[in-house]
Write a protein that holds these residues in place. Structure first.
Motif, PDB file in Angstrom:
ATOM      1  N   GLN A   1       0.822  -1.203   0.000  1.00 11.37           N
ATOM      2  CA  GLN A   1       0.000   0.000   0.000  1.00 11.37           C
ATOM      3  C   GLN A   1       0.860   1.258   0.000  1.00 11.37           C
ATOM      4  O   GLN A   1       0.594   2.220  -0.734  1.00 11.37           O
TER       5      GLN A   1
ATOM      6  N   VAL B   1      -0.471   8.773 -13.719  1.00 12.95           N
ATOM      7  CA  VAL B   1      -0.954   8.162 -12.474  1.00 12.95           C
ATOM      8  C   VAL B   1      -1.844   6.967 -12.788  1.00 12.95           C
ATOM      9  O   VAL B   1      -1.726   5.900 -12.169  1.00 12.95           O
ATOM     10  N   GLU B   2      -2.737   7.142 -13.738  1.00 13.27           N
ATOM     11  CA  GLU B   2      -3.649   6.049 -14.114  1.00 13.27           C
ATOM     12  C   GLU B   2      -2.870   4.834 -14.628  1.00 13.27           C
ATOM     13  O   GLU B   2      -3.157   3.692 -14.267  1.00 13.27           O
TER      14      GLU B   2
ATOM     15  N   GLU C   1       4.573   5.708  -5.253  1.00 16.48           N
ATOM     16  CA  GLU C   1       4.908   5.746  -6.692  1.00 16.48           C
ATOM     17  C   GLU C   1       3.896   6.552  -7.493  1.00 16.48           C
ATOM     18  O   GLU C   1       4.257   7.149  -8.512  1.00 16.48           O
ATOM     19  N   LEU C   2       2.652   6.583  -7.054  1.00 17.51           N
ATOM     20  CA  LEU C   2       1.671   7.387  -7.789  1.00 17.51           C
ATOM     21  C   LEU C   2       1.995   8.876  -7.648  1.00 17.51           C
ATOM     22  O   LEU C   2       1.820   9.644  -8.602  1.00 17.51           O
TER      23      LEU C   2
ATOM     24  N   ARG D   1       2.343   1.801  -3.457  1.00 16.63           N
ATOM     25  CA  ARG D   1       1.362   2.356  -4.399  1.00 16.63           C
ATOM     26  C   ARG D   1       1.236   3.863  -4.211  1.00 16.63           C
ATOM     27  O   ARG D   1       1.321   4.636  -5.163  1.00 16.63           O
ATOM     28  N   MET D   2       1.012   4.278  -2.972  1.00 15.62           N
ATOM     29  CA  MET D   2       0.808   5.705  -2.710  1.00 15.62           C
ATOM     30  C   MET D   2       2.053   6.500  -3.080  1.00 15.62           C
ATOM     31  O   MET D   2       1.958   7.588  -3.676  1.00 15.62           O
TER      32      MET D   2
ATOM     33  N   ARG E   1       3.496  11.303 -10.982  1.00 14.58           N
ATOM     34  CA  ARG E   1       2.833  12.564 -11.337  1.00 14.58           C
ATOM     35  C   ARG E   1       3.874  13.677 -11.510  1.00 14.58           C
ATOM     36  O   ARG E   1       3.860  14.411 -12.498  1.00 14.58           O
TER      37      ARG E   1
ATOM     38  N   LEU F   1       0.906  -1.179 -11.069  1.00 12.48           N
ATOM     39  CA  LEU F   1       1.162  -1.621  -9.699  1.00 12.48           C
ATOM     40  C   LEU F   1       0.067  -2.548  -9.189  1.00 12.48           C
ATOM     41  O   LEU F   1       0.354  -3.529  -8.488  1.00 12.48           O
ATOM     42  N   ASN F   2      -1.174  -2.256  -9.526  1.00 14.25           N
ATOM     43  CA  ASN F   2      -2.262  -3.127  -9.075  1.00 14.25           C
ATOM     44  C   ASN F   2      -2.098  -4.544  -9.607  1.00 14.25           C
ATOM     45  O   ASN F   2      -2.393  -5.518  -8.918  1.00 14.25           O
TER      46      ASN F   2
ATOM     47  N   ARG G   1      -0.896   3.207 -11.780  1.00 13.67           N
ATOM     48  CA  ARG G   1      -1.795   2.509 -10.866  1.00 13.67           C
ATOM     49  C   ARG G   1      -2.159   1.132 -11.430  1.00 13.67           C
ATOM     50  O   ARG G   1      -2.152   0.133 -10.705  1.00 13.67           O
TER      51      ARG G   1
END
Length: 248
Positions: free
Chosen positions: A113, A224-225, A119-120, A116-117, A124, A231-232, A228
């Protein structure tokens, strides 16, 4: 007659080890910049004379500084003060991170988690600030990773780490770069077997190409999209125990 109040138990004077007192003095010398990065430490004899202690206390204090990464002790040479960076600080936490991940499996989810936060936010800023040189280096890393398909998984994973680290470097913040490297190292080093599975490497490379494209286009929202989605998909495979095979 005076009676000692039991509530003052915490005020008792505790005699500290001489080596701990020497350690405090040496740390102060480094913090105050009396000793700077690259400087040789004073000889053991000089420290003994300065602090009025014996050789064992000095040696124990120096070893503590070495264990903390503040100095380097080399056989046959005088100790030298290390340059302290965010990276060297985080390097000291590797063993603790491994114990944390192995001892409490849920911490792996917390690390995923956090990554993810992190790297997003990074991607950007990278999309906003990337230069042509940054983009060229990212494309070169994807090509290098593609050239490693079908071989030893470790080099493939190492270039994968380098790719994400290079994106973090675009932010031009050494603390962000160091934290990025540390999180990647904790994930990849201790869960390498989960990161390489047949028929998924090409998906990773395609996603990396897309990430570079949106960074080159200076489109932060799309970056970002895209990150995401990458990574997901990839981080989902970290939930499996050693020796198990991820689903296809």
């Amino acid at each position: 007659m005076f009676q000692l109040d039991s509530g003052h138990e915490g005020e008792k004077i505790v005699r500290r080890k001489l080596s701990d007192q020497v350690l405090d003095k040496l740390r102060h010398m480094i913090r105050s910049r009396e000793l700077r990065a690259g400087d040789y430490m004073p000889s053991e004899r000089a420290l003994m004379e300065r602090f009025g202690v014996g050789r064992p206390a000095v040696r124990e204090a120096l070893q503590s500084l070495h264990n903390a990464g503040l100095i380097t002790i080399s056989h046959g040479e005088r100790s030298r003060v290390n340059e302290i960076t965010a990276g060297t600080v985080l390097d000291q936490t590797d063993e603790i991170a491994r114990l944390l991940l192995n001892a409490v499996p849920s911490n792996l989810e917390h690390l995923k988690q956090a990554r993810r936060m992190f790297e997003l936010g990074i991607v950007r800023v990278a999309a906003e600030n990337a230069t042509d040189a940054d983009v060229a280096e990212l494309r070169e890393l994807v090509q290098r990773q593609r050239s490693l398909l079908g071989g030893d998984p470790v080099p493939f994973i190492e270039v994968d780490m380098a790719f994400h680290t290079r994106i973090a470097d675009i932010v031009a913040n050494p603390i962000i770069s160091a934290v990025s490297v540390a999180m990647l190292r904790w994930l990849f080093q201790y869960h390498t077997s989960l990161l390489h599975w047949s028929n998924n490497e090409e998906i990773t490379l395609t996603e990396h190409d897309c990430i570079v494209d949106v960074i080159a286009a200076h489109d932060p929202d799309k970056a970002v999209e895209t990150m995401r989605g990458h990574l997901n998909r990839s981080l989902d495979f970290y939930s499996f125990g050693d020796g198990e095979t991820p689903p296809r």
